[in-house]
Design an enzyme around this catalytic site. Structure first.
Site, PDB file in Angstrom:
ATOM      1  CB  THR A  29      -0.910   0.005   1.241  1.00 30.99           C
ATOM      2  OG1 THR A  29      -1.785  -1.126   1.180  1.00 30.99           O
ATOM      3  CG2 THR A  29      -1.748   1.270   1.322  1.00 30.99           C
ATOM      4  N   GLY A  30       0.457   2.258  -0.741  1.00 32.05           N
ATOM      5  CA  GLY A  30       1.200   3.512  -0.735  1.00 32.05           C
ATOM      6  C   GLY A  30       1.559   3.970  -2.140  1.00 32.05           C
ATOM      7  CG  ASP A  84       3.966  -2.803   1.752  1.00 31.96           C
ATOM      8  OD1 ASP A  84       3.620  -1.710   1.251  1.00 31.96           O
ATOM      9  OD2 ASP A  84       3.349  -3.333   2.699  1.00 31.96           O
ATOM     10  N   GLY A  85       5.977  -0.635   0.349  1.00 28.51           N
ATOM     11  CA  GLY A  85       6.739   0.589   0.532  1.00 28.51           C
ATOM     12  C   GLY A  85       7.159   0.794   1.973  1.00 28.51           C
ATOM     13  CB  ALA A  86       9.541   1.815   3.886  1.00 31.43           C
ATOM     14  CD  GLU A 106       1.456  -1.294   4.889  1.00 27.81           C
ATOM     15  OE1 GLU A 106       1.331  -0.606   3.863  1.00 27.81           O
ATOM     16  OE2 GLU A 106       1.916  -0.847   5.957  1.00 27.81           O
ATOM     17  CE  LYS A 124       8.671   8.469   1.570  1.00 24.12           C
ATOM     18  NZ  LYS A 124       7.786   7.479   0.947  1.00 24.12           N
TER      19      LYS A 124
END
Length: 226
Positions: A29-30, A84-86, A106, A124
């Site tokens: 998600t993101g 997935d993102g961070a 997540e 990030k």
């Protein structure tokens, strides 16, 4: 496209190269995971055969739009890959996640995956976690008590709001955005937070990342691994 978006798109697309036919895939998600889902959709329409499970209602809807076959945990015991993102990732590949409010799902999907591939833009990547507020998902019942416990830990929690109302996660819970300052020992803090009654999960992802795909504003990527 803005440079930051170019970095996110580059990372998202590059991560999809790790997916092979027949894999079971976690969909993150993101704003960076978005590009991975879009690219997976492109490759599915070109013949890539996978099945997937999404970390949020938002990502699930996007996956359906992209014609990505979706399953539930009743259909399998593990996932091959989770992309997935961070919100932050440090030099030891420890993460802060949950800016989008999907941290519980997540973490479940990351835990169920044999390999976690994190996608992020260069901004990030930080020396230490802690500049981004740490999301902690809490039950609505007794949230005031839980907040007092977080305050006693010097977390300075704030109840997340959206559109002038209390933000509700996909699981019907609240989010406490905490500011602990520099997080020197993510593993210890993750354990302490989850021991508080009323805390469902927190956004520290410790010793879970296998590969980090960093995207840069010029459209290039860099692969880092443990």
């Amino acid at each position: 496209m803005a440079n930051a978006d170019a970095a996110k798109k580059a990372a998202g697309i590059r991560a999809v190269d790790f997916i092979e036919n027949g894999m079971k895939v976690g969909l993150g998600t993101g704003s960076t995971a978005y590009w991975a889902i879009m690219e997976i959709g492109n490759r599915v329409r070109q013949g890539l055969q996978i099945s997937a499970i999404a970390t949020s209602v938002q990502s699930e809807e996007l996956a359906r739009e992209q014609q990505i076959p979706l399953l539930t945990f009743t259909a399998f015991d593990y996932l091959d890959i989770d992309i997935d993102g961070a919100d932050e990732v440090d030099e030891n590949l420890q993460l802060t996640k949950g800016g989008g409010g999907a941290l519980l799902r997540e973490k479940i999907i990351a835990s169920a995956s044999r390999k976690l591939i994190v996608v992020a833009d260069e901004h990030k990547f930080v020396p230490h976690l802690g500049a981004f507020p740490l999301p902690v998902e809490v039950t609505p019942f007794g949230w005031e008590y839980t907040f007092r416990q977080l305050t006693a830990m010097s977390g300075r929690p704030k109840l997340r709001q959206k559109d002038g109302k209390t933000f509700i996660t996909d699981n019907g819970n609240y989010i406490a955005d905490c500011n602990f300052g520099i997080i020197k020992n993510p593993k210890s803090l993750e354990t302490l937070l989850n021991a508080i009654p009323g805390v469902v999960e927190n956004g520290l992802f410790v010793d879970r990342t296998n590969i980090l795909v960093l995207g840069f504003e010029d459209g290039t990527t860099k692969i880092l691994s443990k």
